[in-house]
Design an enzyme around this catalytic site. Structure first.
Site, PDB file in Angstrom:
ATOM      1  N   ASP A 134       0.861  -1.190   0.000  1.00 38.87           N
ATOM      2  CA  ASP A 134       0.000   0.000   0.000  1.00 38.87           C
ATOM      3  C   ASP A 134       0.895   1.237   0.000  1.00 38.87           C
ATOM      4  O   ASP A 134       0.724   2.154   0.794  1.00 38.87           O
ATOM      5  CB  ASP A 134      -0.921  -0.023   1.225  1.00 38.87           C
ATOM      6  CG  ASP A 134      -1.981   1.075   1.194  1.00 38.87           C
ATOM      7  OD1 ASP A 134      -2.276   1.605   0.108  1.00 38.87           O
ATOM      8  OD2 ASP A 134      -2.510   1.412   2.266  1.00 38.87           O
ATOM      9  N   LEU A 135       1.865   1.215  -0.887  1.00 34.99           N
ATOM     10  CA  LEU A 135       2.892   2.255  -0.875  1.00 34.99           C
ATOM     11  C   LEU A 135       2.459   3.466  -1.701  1.00 34.99           C
ATOM     12  O   LEU A 135       2.369   3.408  -2.918  1.00 34.99           O
ATOM     13  CB  LEU A 135       4.209   1.694  -1.422  1.00 34.99           C
ATOM     14  CG  LEU A 135       5.419   2.607  -1.306  1.00 34.99           C
ATOM     15  CD1 LEU A 135       5.696   2.981   0.142  1.00 34.99           C
ATOM     16  CD2 LEU A 135       6.640   1.948  -1.919  1.00 34.99           C
TER      17      LEU A 135
END
Length: 118
Positions: A22-23
């Protein structure tokens, strides 16, 4: 059509990597130019391109990120052309599921790009 060809469109990485999952900019803490922490992970193992596609899909970081990354690890052929779009489908589908119709246009656009390049 994309699902039927996913095995041809993606590749098995030589060495799966631990991914944040979830960068994007809000999940990276920094002080000045120094990254101090990554937060809110959705960790998994996989092709590092999956993580890059997430960054790419949301335009999380600018050219300096890509310059620094590719200086250490050049992108393999096919990433820019097709794989980044295929890998972006999962987070786009999740965004439609959790956040609704406002992400449908981006999902449709990504599917159209993939179909054009298949």
């Amino acid at each position: 059509a994309v699902l039927d060809r996913v095995g041809d469109l993606l590749r098995e990485p030589d060495h799966p990597s631990l991914l944040h999952g979830d960068l994007w900019a809000a999940n990276v803490l920094s002080v000045g130019d120094r990254v101090t922490a990554f937060i809110d992970p959705s960790t998994c193992y996989g092709d590092p391109e999956f993580e890059l596609a997430y960054v790419d899909a949301w335009q999380s970081f600018g050219p300096d990120f890509w310059d620094a990354y590719t200086a250490q690890q050049p992108l393999d052929d096919g990433y820019r052309e097709i794989r980044r779009h295929v890998y972006a489908l999962y987070p786009l589908l999740m965004h439609v599921y959790y956040f609704g119709d406002r992400f449908l246009a981006k999902l449709r656009e990504t599917l159209a790009l993939i179909r054009q390049r298949m």
